[in-house]
Design an enzyme around this catalytic site. Structure first.
Site: not given
Ligand code: GUN
Length: 293
Positions: A54, A98, A121
């Site tokens: 990311k 996350q 998110d």
């Molecule tokens: N863990 C797996 N997919 C995601 C996501 O789309 N956002 C976040 N914050 N954590 C994740």
């Protein structure tokens, strides 16, 4: 193989090119540039790898990213303080916590602490509520990425029967609501299947578009797919593979080789939905910046 392979890497790369151009334009106009804070608690290898990806892609398009990494036993009260600081920080337009978080942290309490305008998110109740009301909001990244992948691959959704396998808060439930909306790239008839669905194949065989987010490799076999349909595989599971340098490989929920003989179009794993998820996070971060002016 008869199915067209839907190349998520290519679609995501072209979206990032568009974003980079918009960010370059902001730079030329001396407007504020997007800032993304990524919060990681613990050292789950998959999460560490996602966060790295990311941040790398954010930096490539010109989004300034900062990482806040804490040990697995980081107390909830302190994490809430960190989020309160990031909510106030004018250089930060988006905050990503996350998931999953270690078990002593309550995910809903943490997500509720995010300012909804920085919830890139799309998981805060305000954003999810706006999704239900069909108001403009941050959409959760993976389901939004699935929608964009269909749209940009010229796969019509309106009037089609979409069957979603999985009802998670991160993918299945928001995706069903996104594709139900009465607007471009949606307006589908949506069926959601889950672990309580008897005879899953009965439902999946009726899908024009089958989206699988079960988190279970091999969940979808060729006999469960209608000939010529579109199959989107959201699953990502690490399986041991001694022949690989990392010691594992990524597999989806769909029996790719057999289903690709029958489907009209299919996403691979890796290289399908995964790159779209990160790209939609960047899209939301840029939009958070544009909304502020
Ligand atoms: N863990 C797996 N997919 C995601 C996501 O789309 N956002 C976040 N914050 N954590 C994740």
């Amino acid at each position: 193989m008869s199915a067209k392979i839907i190349d998520g890497n290519q679609v995501a790369a072209s979206m990032r090119e568009e974003m980079k151009a918009q960010i370059d334009q902001r730079r030329q106009e001396s407007r504020p540039l997007p800032g993304l804070a990524v919060v990681l608690v613990g050292d789950d290898p998959a999460s560490v790898s996602y966060v790295r990806g990311k941040r790398k892609m954010a930096n490539e398009v010109g989004i300034h990213s900062v990482e806040h990494r804490f040990p697995a036993d980081f107390p909830q009260a302190q994490l809430l303080q960190v989020i309160a600081c990031l909510n106030q920080d004018p250089a930060i337009h988006g905050i990503l916590v996350q998931l999953p978080l270690p078990p002593h942290l309550d995910e809903n309490t943490i997500i509720n602490a995010l300012h909804p305008d920085k919830d890139v998110d799309g998981l805060h109740p305000v954003n999810l509520g706006q999704l239900l009301r069909q108001e403009e909001s941050f959409l959760p990244c993976t389901p939004h990425g699935v929608q964009q992948l269909l749209l940009r691959s010229q796969i019509p959704v309106a009037g089609k029967h979409v069957v979603v396998v999985g009802r998670s808060a991160l993918v299945g439930r928001p995706l069903a609501n996104i594709l139900l909306q009465k607007r471009e790239g949606a307006n589908a008839t949506v069926t959601v299947c889950h672990t309580g669905t008897p005879d899953l194949g009965y439902f999946t065989r009726q899908a024009d578009i089958l989206v699988v987010a079960a988190g279970r490799p091999g969940a979808i076999t060729a006999d469960m797919v209608r000939g010529g349909s579109t199959v989107i595989d959201v699953g990502v599971t690490r399986v041991e593979d001694a022949s690989r340098k990392q010691g594992y490989r990524l597999v989806g929920d769909v029996d790719f080789a057999a289903v690709a003989e029958k489907a009209g179009a299919i996403t691979p794993v890796p290289g399908g939905v995964g790159p779209m998820t990160i790209t939609m996070l960047l899209h939301n971060t840029l939009w958070a910046t544009q909304r502020r002016g």
